[in-house]
Scaffold this motif. Structure first.
Motif, PDB file in Angstrom:
ATOM      1  N   GLY A 232       0.784  -1.232   0.000  1.00 36.03           N
ATOM      2  CA  GLY A 232       0.000   0.000   0.000  1.00 36.03           C
ATOM      3  C   GLY A 232       0.813   1.278   0.000  1.00 36.03           C
ATOM      4  N   MET A 233       2.125   1.151  -0.268  1.00 36.29           N
ATOM      5  CA  MET A 233       2.967   2.347  -0.270  1.00 36.29           C
ATOM      6  C   MET A 233       2.788   3.157  -1.554  1.00 36.29           C
ATOM      7  N   LYS A 234       2.972   4.459  -1.428  1.00 37.44           N
ATOM      8  CA  LYS A 234       2.970   5.330  -2.592  1.00 37.44           C
ATOM      9  C   LYS A 234       4.229   5.109  -3.420  1.00 37.44           C
ATOM     10  N   TYR A 235       4.203   5.651  -4.631  1.00 38.04           N
ATOM     11  CA  TYR A 235       5.382   5.575  -5.493  1.00 38.04           C
ATOM     12  C   TYR A 235       6.582   6.177  -4.762  1.00 38.04           C
ATOM     13  N   ARG A 236       7.675   5.399  -4.721  1.00 39.14           N
ATOM     14  CA  ARG A 236       8.913   5.760  -4.045  1.00 39.14           C
ATOM     15  C   ARG A 236       8.724   5.953  -2.541  1.00 39.14           C
ATOM     16  N   GLY A 237       7.737   5.288  -1.986  1.00 37.21           N
ATOM     17  CA  GLY A 237       7.565   5.301  -0.539  1.00 37.21           C
ATOM     18  C   GLY A 237       8.684   4.535   0.156  1.00 37.21           C
ATOM     19  N   VAL A 238       8.814   4.757   1.473  1.00 32.42           N
ATOM     20  CA  VAL A 238       9.902   4.161   2.250  1.00 32.42           C
ATOM     21  C   VAL A 238       9.330   3.499   3.502  1.00 32.42           C
ATOM     22  N   VAL A 239       9.720   2.255   3.736  1.00 30.74           N
ATOM     23  CA  VAL A 239       9.313   1.522   4.930  1.00 30.74           C
ATOM     24  C   VAL A 239      10.543   1.250   5.779  1.00 30.74           C
ATOM     25  N   ALA A 240      10.536   1.716   7.025  1.00 29.20           N
ATOM     26  CA  ALA A 240      11.596   1.400   7.979  1.00 29.20           C
ATOM     27  C   ALA A 240      11.107   0.240   8.838  1.00 29.20           C
ATOM     28  N   ALA A 241      11.744  -0.912   8.683  1.00 29.04           N
ATOM     29  CA  ALA A 241      11.314  -2.127   9.387  1.00 29.04           C
ATOM     30  C   ALA A 241      12.271  -2.424  10.528  1.00 29.04           C
ATOM     31  N   CYS A 242      11.717  -2.613  11.747  1.00 28.72           N
ATOM     32  CA  CYS A 242      12.589  -2.797  12.906  1.00 28.72           C
ATOM     33  C   CYS A 242      12.118  -3.894  13.858  1.00 28.72           C
ATOM     34  N   ALA A 255       6.557  -6.831  -6.438  1.00 27.78           N
ATOM     35  CA  ALA A 255       5.792  -5.794  -7.135  1.00 27.78           C
ATOM     36  C   ALA A 255       5.969  -4.390  -6.549  1.00 27.78           C
ATOM     37  N   PRO A 256       5.849  -4.194  -5.228  1.00 27.61           N
ATOM     38  CA  PRO A 256       5.999  -2.829  -4.710  1.00 27.61           C
ATOM     39  C   PRO A 256       7.382  -2.236  -4.981  1.00 27.61           C
ATOM     40  N   PHE A 257       8.381  -3.084  -5.066  1.00 21.28           N
ATOM     41  CA  PHE A 257       9.751  -2.601  -5.191  1.00 21.28           C
ATOM     42  C   PHE A 257      10.136  -2.291  -6.634  1.00 21.28           C
ATOM     43  N   ILE A 258       9.622  -3.095  -7.574  1.00 16.21           N
ATOM     44  CA  ILE A 258      10.019  -2.868  -8.965  1.00 16.21           C
ATOM     45  C   ILE A 258       8.991  -2.070  -9.761  1.00 16.21           C
ATOM     46  N   LEU A 259       7.752  -1.989  -9.266  1.00 12.13           N
ATOM     47  CA  LEU A 259       6.727  -1.220  -9.980  1.00 12.13           C
ATOM     48  C   LEU A 259       6.487   0.152  -9.356  1.00 12.13           C
ATOM     49  N   ARG A 260       6.742   0.275  -8.068  1.00  6.50           N
ATOM     50  CA  ARG A 260       6.545   1.566  -7.407  1.00  6.50           C
ATOM     51  C   ARG A 260       7.844   2.130  -6.825  1.00  6.50           C
ATOM     52  N   GLY A 261       8.937   1.399  -6.940  1.00 13.08           N
ATOM     53  CA  GLY A 261      10.200   1.901  -6.421  1.00 13.08           C
ATOM     54  C   GLY A 261      10.226   2.043  -4.912  1.00 13.08           C
ATOM     55  N   VAL A 262       9.449   1.207  -4.223  1.00 13.56           N
ATOM     56  CA  VAL A 262       9.400   1.265  -2.761  1.00 13.56           C
ATOM     57  C   VAL A 262      10.738   0.824  -2.176  1.00 13.56           C
ATOM     58  N   THR A 263      11.163   1.492  -1.125  1.00 16.66           N
ATOM     59  CA  THR A 263      12.379   1.135  -0.390  1.00 16.66           C
ATOM     60  C   THR A 263      12.007   0.479   0.925  1.00 16.66           C
ATOM     61  N   LEU A 264      12.529  -0.711   1.154  1.00 19.19           N
ATOM     62  CA  LEU A 264      12.377  -1.390   2.444  1.00 19.19           C
ATOM     63  C   LEU A 264      13.712  -1.262   3.169  1.00 19.19           C
ATOM     64  N   CYS A 265      13.717  -0.481   4.235  1.00 17.30           N
ATOM     65  CA  CYS A 265      14.949  -0.130   4.936  1.00 17.30           C
ATOM     66  C   CYS A 265      14.980  -0.821   6.302  1.00 17.30           C
ATOM     67  N   GLY A 266      15.939  -1.703   6.492  1.00 15.13           N
ATOM     68  CA  GLY A 266      16.081  -2.377   7.778  1.00 15.13           C
ATOM     69  C   GLY A 266      16.754  -1.473   8.795  1.00 15.13           C
ATOM     70  N   VAL A 267      16.215  -1.454  10.015  1.00 14.25           N
ATOM     71  CA  VAL A 267      16.774  -0.633  11.090  1.00 14.25           C
ATOM     72  C   VAL A 267      17.158  -1.537  12.256  1.00 14.25           C
TER      73      VAL A 267
END
Length: 327
Positions: A232-242, A255-267
């Motif tokens: 459900g992230m917007k285009y180029r949205g960022v998720v900080a997962a901790c 799909a979210p990563f290659i179609l919307r450029g979502v970043t999943l950032c591990g913290v």
């Protein structure tokens, strides 16, 4: 001799009690600390109850956080009387931790207690609040601003979630708080949440992509919840997962990563470099409304901390658990 919670035995057959410990039983370290306050975190609760293999060696004093006063030091950065804070570094897992009146650790793991906080306030923040700040910094680093759109915070009534909501709101972000406890809606709004989302809406298997809703997210859940957040992230949205409160797996698609450029950032807060820790605590002293801390904490007497661990895992506690040890 001093009092401490001690986990003894072996994995799958452990015993936990509040008992008297000899100082010679403490592990090696170049700084000794008289602990004033500690906390109960999710990881501490898992260690005390034995519900997850957190403890790597026995016997072990749990407690991944503590704040107190240096009682002896062979470390160049600290002297007797200094007020200090510790978060992580495997303390409470591989090295005896903060749920005891004394701790002996490497001085490299300590940071000075920020002047803005008392020892109790530092533990009201603790690893959870420091992790929340690292997550906010990760969103900022990847370009998420208050103008980007709504920010989602899962597990919002927990320690990380509560502090994350308060920080983001203070910084001007529009926050949607996710919780399975509808009765805590007023609490979350008092921290600054503008919208409340029922956790059930993110807990079941969903589509690879759904309507673009959030510009950023701080997730403590993992599992299916994190998969649905990414969808459900917007285009180029960022998720900080901790966190992994809902599971260690990630039943998602690319799909979210290659179609919307979502970043999943591990913290990770446990082994974060010292400079990053200092920056996070500096930001906490600037960006966290300390007037909200009292509403975030439950104070549990030292002798009741073992029982408090079970209550935490059962979801009966909101925000942070602070344990006065000698303070």
């Amino acid at each position: 001799m001093f009092k401490g919670i001690l986990i003894e035995g072996s994995r799958g057959d452990q015993q936990v009690s509040l008992k008297t410990i000899e100082e010679v039983e403490l592990p090696a370290g170049d700084v000794s600390v008289d602990v004033a306050f500690s906390t109960l975190n999710y990881k501490d609760a898992l260690a005390i109850t034995g519900k997850s293999p957190i403890v790597k060696q026995y016997p072990m004093v749990p407690g991944i956080d503590f704040a107190g006063t240096v009682s002896s030091s062979d470390h160049a950065d600290f002297k007797v009387g200094d007020k200090v804070v510790l978060n992580g570094w495997g303390v409470g897992e591989k090295h005896c931790g903060g749920l005891a009146e004394k701790a002996r650790v490497s001085g490299d793991w300590l940071i000075p207690l920020p002047e803005a906080f008392s020892a109790k306030q530092a533990m009201a923040i603790g690893t959870a609040g420091y992790t929340a700040m690292l997550c906010v910094m990760a969103l900022e680093k990847h370009g998420v601003t208050p103008d980007s759109g709504d920010i989602l915070v899962t597990g919002a009534t927990g320690g990380v979630g509560s502090v994350a909501v308060a920080l983001l709101a203070k910084l001007g972000y529009s926050v949607t708080a996710v919780t399975g406890r509808s009765e805590e809606a007023d609490y979350l709004k008092s921290l600054g949440a503008e919208k409340i989302l029922d956790r059930a809406e993110l807990s079941e298997p969903g589509k690879p992509l759904v309507r673009e809703t959030w510009a950023g997210a701080i997730d403590v859940a993992g599992g299916q919840v994190l998969a649905n957040v990414c969808a459900g992230m917007k285009y180029r949205g960022v998720v900080a997962a901790c966190g992994l409160a809902a599971g260690m797996d990630l039943p998602a698609t690319v799909a979210p990563f290659i179609l919307r450029g979502v970043t999943l950032c591990g913290v990770d807060s446990v082994m974060a470099p010292k400079q990053e820790r200092l920056e996070a605590w500096k930001r906490l002293s600037e960006d966290l409304d300390t007037d909200l801390l009292d509403s975030m904490i439950t104070e549990v007497p030292f002798e009741d901390a073992i029982e408090g661990a079970s209550q935490l895992l059962e979801g009966k506690v909101r925000g942070r658990i602070v344990v006065p040890v000698t303070g």
